[in-house]
Scaffold this active site. Structure first.
Site, mmCIF file in Angstrom:
data_model
loop_
_atom_site.group_PDB
_atom_site.id
_atom_site.type_symbol
_atom_site.label_atom_id
_atom_site.label_comp_id
_atom_site.label_asym_id
_atom_site.label_seq_id
_atom_site.Cartn_x
_atom_site.Cartn_y
_atom_site.Cartn_z
ATOM 1 N N LYS A 22 0.846 -1.215 0.000
ATOM 2 C CA LYS A 22 0.000 0.000 0.000
ATOM 3 C C LYS A 22 0.875 1.256 0.000
ATOM 4 O O LYS A 22 0.680 2.153 -0.819
ATOM 5 C CB LYS A 22 -0.900 0.017 1.238
ATOM 6 C CG LYS A 22 -1.594 1.348 1.453
ATOM 7 C CD LYS A 22 -2.484 1.382 2.682
ATOM 8 C CE LYS A 22 -1.825 1.811 3.967
ATOM 9 N NZ LYS A 22 -1.583 3.242 4.154
ATOM 10 N N ASN A 23 1.839 1.295 0.919
ATOM 11 C CA ASN A 23 2.556 2.556 1.106
ATOM 12 C C ASN A 23 3.543 2.864 -0.017
ATOM 13 O O ASN A 23 4.068 3.969 -0.094
ATOM 14 C CB ASN A 23 3.231 2.582 2.482
ATOM 15 C CG ASN A 23 2.188 2.723 3.586
ATOM 16 O OD1 ASN A 23 1.028 3.067 3.315
ATOM 17 N ND2 ASN A 23 2.572 2.449 4.824
ATOM 18 N N CYS A 115 -5.754 7.847 8.666
ATOM 19 C CA CYS A 115 -6.124 7.333 9.996
ATOM 20 C C CYS A 115 -5.843 8.364 11.084
ATOM 21 O O CYS A 115 -4.876 9.121 11.002
ATOM 22 C CB CYS A 115 -5.308 6.085 10.324
ATOM 23 S SG CYS A 115 -5.830 4.630 9.432
ATOM 24 N N ARG A 120 -0.277 14.327 12.858
ATOM 25 C CA ARG A 120 0.121 14.181 11.460
ATOM 26 C C ARG A 120 0.351 15.506 10.714
ATOM 27 O O ARG A 120 -0.255 15.754 9.660
ATOM 28 C CB ARG A 120 -0.891 13.304 10.689
ATOM 29 C CG ARG A 120 -1.188 12.001 11.392
ATOM 30 C CD ARG A 120 -1.885 10.995 10.508
ATOM 31 N NE ARG A 120 -0.937 10.267 9.686
ATOM 32 C CZ ARG A 120 -1.242 9.192 8.953
ATOM 33 N NH1 ARG A 120 -2.467 8.752 8.934
ATOM 34 N NH2 ARG A 120 -0.338 8.577 8.230
ATOM 35 N N ASP A 303 3.719 0.209 11.888
ATOM 36 C CA ASP A 303 2.473 -0.323 11.317
ATOM 37 C C ASP A 303 2.207 -1.778 11.717
ATOM 38 O O ASP A 303 1.126 -2.295 11.459
ATOM 39 C CB ASP A 303 2.497 -0.196 9.782
ATOM 40 C CG ASP A 303 2.549 1.258 9.346
ATOM 41 O OD1 ASP A 303 2.160 2.130 10.135
ATOM 42 O OD2 ASP A 303 2.997 1.526 8.216
ATOM 43 N N ARG A 395 -9.143 -0.197 3.613
ATOM 44 C CA ARG A 395 -8.264 0.781 2.973
ATOM 45 C C ARG A 395 -6.892 0.179 2.702
ATOM 46 O O ARG A 395 -6.168 0.659 1.828
ATOM 47 C CB ARG A 395 -8.088 2.009 3.883
ATOM 48 C CG ARG A 395 -9.275 2.935 3.918
ATOM 49 C CD ARG A 395 -8.910 4.258 4.566
ATOM 50 N NE ARG A 395 -7.488 4.501 4.412
ATOM 51 C CZ ARG A 395 -6.667 4.815 5.405
ATOM 52 N NH1 ARG A 395 -7.114 4.942 6.623
ATOM 53 N NH2 ARG A 395 -5.397 5.018 5.161
HETATM 54 N N1 EPU Z 1 5.929 14.248 10.900
HETATM 55 C C1 EPU Z 1 5.955 15.579 11.190
HETATM 56 N N2 EPU Z 1 5.927 16.465 10.152
HETATM 57 C C2 EPU Z 1 5.879 16.055 8.866
HETATM 58 C C3 EPU Z 1 5.841 14.684 8.567
HETATM 59 C C4 EPU Z 1 5.857 13.792 9.621
HETATM 60 O O1 EPU Z 1 6.004 15.979 12.365
HETATM 61 O O2 EPU Z 1 5.878 16.921 7.968
HETATM 62 C C5 EPU Z 1 5.946 13.273 12.002
HETATM 63 C C6 EPU Z 1 4.620 12.512 12.080
HETATM 64 O O3 EPU Z 1 3.650 13.232 12.820
HETATM 65 C C7 EPU Z 1 5.022 11.211 12.727
HETATM 66 C C8 EPU Z 1 6.433 10.988 12.164
HETATM 67 O O4 EPU Z 1 6.899 12.268 11.731
HETATM 68 O O5 EPU Z 1 5.120 11.394 14.122
HETATM 69 C C9 EPU Z 1 6.494 9.978 11.016
HETATM 70 O O6 EPU Z 1 5.777 10.436 9.919
HETATM 71 P P1 EPU Z 1 6.074 9.987 8.410
HETATM 72 O O7 EPU Z 1 6.056 11.241 7.604
HETATM 73 O O8 EPU Z 1 7.262 9.108 8.339
HETATM 74 O O9 EPU Z 1 4.782 9.147 8.102
HETATM 75 P P2 EPU Z 1 3.868 9.225 6.821
HETATM 76 O O10 EPU Z 1 4.706 9.362 5.611
HETATM 77 O O11 EPU Z 1 2.756 10.188 7.018
HETATM 78 C C10 EPU Z 1 3.968 6.689 6.265
HETATM 79 C C11 EPU Z 1 2.940 5.620 6.125
HETATM 80 C C12 EPU Z 1 2.417 5.245 7.490
HETATM 81 C C13 EPU Z 1 3.571 4.807 8.378
HETATM 82 C C14 EPU Z 1 4.646 5.899 8.448
HETATM 83 C C15 EPU Z 1 5.878 5.483 9.201
HETATM 84 C C16 EPU Z 1 1.985 6.168 3.995
HETATM 85 C C17 EPU Z 1 0.827 6.670 3.235
HETATM 86 N N3 EPU Z 1 1.863 6.123 5.311
HETATM 87 O O12 EPU Z 1 3.268 7.779 6.838
HETATM 88 O O13 EPU Z 1 1.548 4.157 7.288
HETATM 89 O O14 EPU Z 1 3.110 4.541 9.682
HETATM 90 O O15 EPU Z 1 5.044 6.247 7.095
HETATM 91 O O16 EPU Z 1 6.427 4.333 8.662
HETATM 92 O O17 EPU Z 1 2.994 5.785 3.427
HETATM 93 C C18 EPU Z 1 -0.236 2.752 7.758
HETATM 94 O O18 EPU Z 1 0.042 2.164 6.704
HETATM 95 O O19 EPU Z 1 -1.040 2.297 8.615
HETATM 96 C C19 EPU Z 1 0.429 4.011 8.034
HETATM 97 C C20 EPU Z 1 -0.018 4.877 8.940
#
Ligand code: EPU
Length: 416
Positions: A22-23, A115, A120, A303, A395
């Site tokens: 998915k990601n 989610c 976020r 995850d 999802r």
């Molecule tokens: N963060 C910030 N500012 C930002 C971006 C992130 O403070 O601009 C913080 C977030 O709040 C969090 C941490 O940094 O505390 C990690 O965030 P990251 O940006 O790495 O996560 P993401 O890209 O939003 C993806 C996956 C998530 C997975 C995380 C970590 C997707 C669409 N989502 O999220 O997947 O948990 O990386 O590996 O790729 C899931 O699949 O259930 C899921 C939530």
């Protein structure tokens, strides 16, 4: 509202085939607009993909999905506002920021959804776009990003954010000169996106390390890519096998990508046969407790933390489950407690005392991975469990009913 009805205690045996990640897929689809006609193979059959296809169509891209192969023709892309009803259906809508900024130097999009697992913020993405020369206006949840041109530069991420790393990579493919992302996220999915962009004519090196270099190009073309196997779907079902499997085979995986999990399972005494592209797993009545702390890749994935917490309820003794990435990843715990688990939550940590017998009752899926954890709990519980709000689960887990039924689970989906 969709719900799942699950009757537990049936041993699971046979093979579960894992789909595309998915990601990774949710970034590859937006990335395709940087080129012309592209083919993405091994696309998972999940509702997040449907939501992205709707956005691609809105942008006048032609999409053809046959089985798990998606062709995207972005030749006649028309840049238009991505409204709230589209952007809010999933988190990954934010990848259209980087992709449209790169190709069009102008983006209007509402805030992404996803989610409820924490605040976020997307400040790291925004800081990256600004470093490349874009201006960003935020007005009532609407983001407007624009630039006369993007210019490559050194960008230091304050956290190894997966989304920010990919988004900056997308925009920087069309910047003038060289961009270096320092403290980049190292997830396997990022390598998959970089491979696709490179096949489209980008020049990206270092993906999979904490330093990624992107030499900007003037034009990219179409390309073909296969979505890598979903290590989180795989991890969820490997844990299921540890709970109630009888030589359950989890197939079409890259075993190395789930090493953080299998290391912990070995520590707990789970019988595992690990091959390069499949893992065979059985349950054990004698599991050791174990401490889990989620970390960025290659650490224990956030995850899989929630599904893993279900296994810890079955270990002999006290385990500690610590989440370090998202502030709100304990949403499934009240439901697990209702089913009989002994868990004490303290902020982002939980103390889990096992083993506890679980029993069926009505519970709520509050988020994707928390929902998956409840499916696992229901499959080992005495009696029938009804899980409501399972749209969250659909999802991210393709054909979950069919995959689990095929290995002997009693699970149905209905709509009320
Ligand atoms: N963060 C910030 N500012 C930002 C971006 C992130 O403070 O601009 C913080 C977030 O709040 C969090 C941490 O940094 O505390 C990690 O965030 P990251 O940006 O790495 O996560 P993401 O890209 O939003 C993806 C996956 C998530 C997975 C995380 C970590 C997707 C669409 N989502 O999220 O997947 O948990 O990386 O590996 O790729 C899931 O699949 O259930 C899921 C939530």
């Amino acid at each position: 509202m969709k719900r799942m009805l699950i009757t537990g205690k049936n041993k699971l045996t046979g093979t579960i085939n894992i789909g595309g990640a998915k990601n990774s897929a949710v970034a590859l689809l937006p990335a395709a607009i940087l080129g012309s006609i592209s083919k993405i193979k091994n696309v998972p059959n999940i509702s997040d993909i449907d939501a992205l296809i709707d956005i691609l169509e809105l942008l006048n891209c032609k999409t053809t999905l046959i089985d798990s192969e998606l062709i995207i023709d972005a030749t006649n892309l028309k840049n238009t506002l991505i409204p709230h009803k589209n952007s809010n259906r999933l988190r990954a809508s934010y990848y259209f920021m980087g992709a449209l900024l790169g190709r069009e130097k102008y983006v209007e999009i509402y805030i992404p959804g996803g989610c409820n697992i924490g605040a976020r913020p997307i400040d790291i993405h925004i800081d990256g776009f600004k470093a490349l020369g874009a201006t960003v206006d935020i007005d009532n949840d609407k983001y407007t990003l624009k630039a006369d041109k993007l210019v490559g530069t050194d960008i230091f991420l304050r956290f190894q954010s997966v989304g920010a790393t990919i988004n900056i990579m997308l925009a920087a493919t069309y910047a003038e000169g060289t961009t270096i992302i320092h403290n980049a996220a190292e997830e396997a999915e990022i390598i998959n996106i970089a491979e696709f962009l490179n096949a489209m004519g980008a020049k990206i090196t270092g993906a999979g390390t904490d330093c990624i270099t992107i030499e900007g190009q003037q034009e990219l073309h179409g390309a073909e890519i296969s979505v890598l196997p979903d290590r989180i779907e795989a991890g969820t079902y490997i844990i299921l096998g540890a709970l109630i499997g009888d030589n359950l085979c989890i197939k079409n995986i890259i075993s190395k990508h789930v090493e953080a999990l299998t290391t912990k399972l070995k520590e707990m005494g789970v019988p595992l046969i690990i091959n390069d592209d499949n893992i065979i797993v059985s349950s054990s009545d004698n599991l050791n407790p174990c401490n889990i702390k989620t970390l960025v890749y290659p650490g224990f994935p956030t995850d899989i933390g929630q599904p893993m917490s279900v296994l810890l309820t079955q270990a002999n003794g006290t385990s500690l489950f610590e989440e370090t990435i998202w502030e709100n990843r304990m949403g499934h715990v009240p439901s697990l407690k209702k089913m009989g688990a002994n868990i004490v939550v303290n902020g982002m940590s939980a103390i889990i005392n096992g083993p506890t017998k679980l029993h069926g009752c009505e519970v709520i899926a509050t988020d994707l991975r928390g929902g998956a954890a409840l499916v696992l709990a229901a499959l080992i519980a005495e009696g029938t469990t009804i899980i409501t709000d399972v749209e969250h689960i659909l999802r991210g887990y393709e054909n979950i009913i069919e995959k689990l039924t095929n290995v002997g689970a009693k699970i149905e989906l209905d709509e009320i």
